[in-house]
Scaffold this active site. Sequence first.
Site, PDB file in Angstrom:
ATOM      1  N   SER A 144       2.528  -2.774  -0.536  1.00 53.20           N
ATOM      2  CA  SER A 144       2.568  -2.976  -1.985  1.00 53.20           C
ATOM      3  C   SER A 144       3.944  -3.470  -2.374  1.00 53.20           C
ATOM      4  CB  SER A 144       2.280  -1.664  -2.714  1.00 53.20           C
ATOM      5  OG  SER A 144       2.590  -1.757  -4.094  1.00 53.20           O
ATOM      6  N   TYR A 157       2.771   6.998  -4.727  1.00 54.22           N
ATOM      7  CA  TYR A 157       2.264   5.720  -4.237  1.00 54.22           C
ATOM      8  C   TYR A 157       3.399   4.882  -3.649  1.00 54.22           C
ATOM      9  CZ  TYR A 157      -0.365   1.373  -4.028  1.00 54.22           C
ATOM     10  OH  TYR A 157      -0.970   0.226  -3.590  1.00 54.22           O
TER      11      TYR A 157
END
Length: 287
Positions: A144, A157
């Site tokens: 990500s 995350y």
Amino acid sequence: MVNDRPHPAGPRWGRRDASGLRVIVTGASGTFGRSIGARLTGLGARVVGLDVAPGPDDPVEVLACDVTDDDAVPAAVAAAIERLGGLDLLINNAGIGGPAPAELPPGDEVRRQLDINLLGTWRVTAACVDALVESRGRVVMLSSRMAVMQLPLAAAYGASKRALVAYADALRMEIGTHVGVTCVYPSAVRSPIHDSTAAAGLSLEGVSRYEPLDGVVDAVLYAALSRRPRRDVTTTRRGAVEFFLARHLPALTDRIVARTFAGRVRDGAFQGAEMAAGVVRRHAGRS
């Protein structure tokens, strides 16, 4: 050095023939996984998916597998490899998001994200190593943009994706003589992964810019099928710039994110969100 992704349909990069390529995709019944599986199948690859909840209309065969289960993962991977007759490509796509402000103690939500995003990938990859070494295959990790540019209120995350990159780096050091290891860095894509964050009142809409799903799938195919394994692949030109700045000028990107986030707080985006109460209170005290 970041490899900004040329469009796979274009003439700017040589693509390996995907015909007959034996592929495992994790999170195969989700938004990304379904598209990746369908695209690879359309190119002639043989794909078996793994997912905790296979869907009735999945575009490829998907085996039930909870990537947090130490015993279930090796069995599911072995079954997938048996169906394929070997393994040339592993795409570690399974992952979840969720609200997790860094200032709050880590609870079940934090542990769940770390277990799926980091340790789940580790479990599946470890179960695939022998087959990948034998075929001199490739591993593609869906990381990500938050692995290099952390956003507020989503610490678990970002931490899981940054740790995933560290795992990929270690894996490359150990098996890179025989297996290519690539990390792909999408930004935000509209999908159910954001639902729990939005439900908690912590949506980062306006802080993170959304990008199209097709561009992410293009980048995954580039990582999977380029003739030479790439280390890092971004999904857009903007993403390549952000990646470069986050790696080389982190204080600048911190200021940009902090300024954008402060504007969202002042606009009342997190008003009434219990988990953001500290942020709202501190910003109110500065006005």
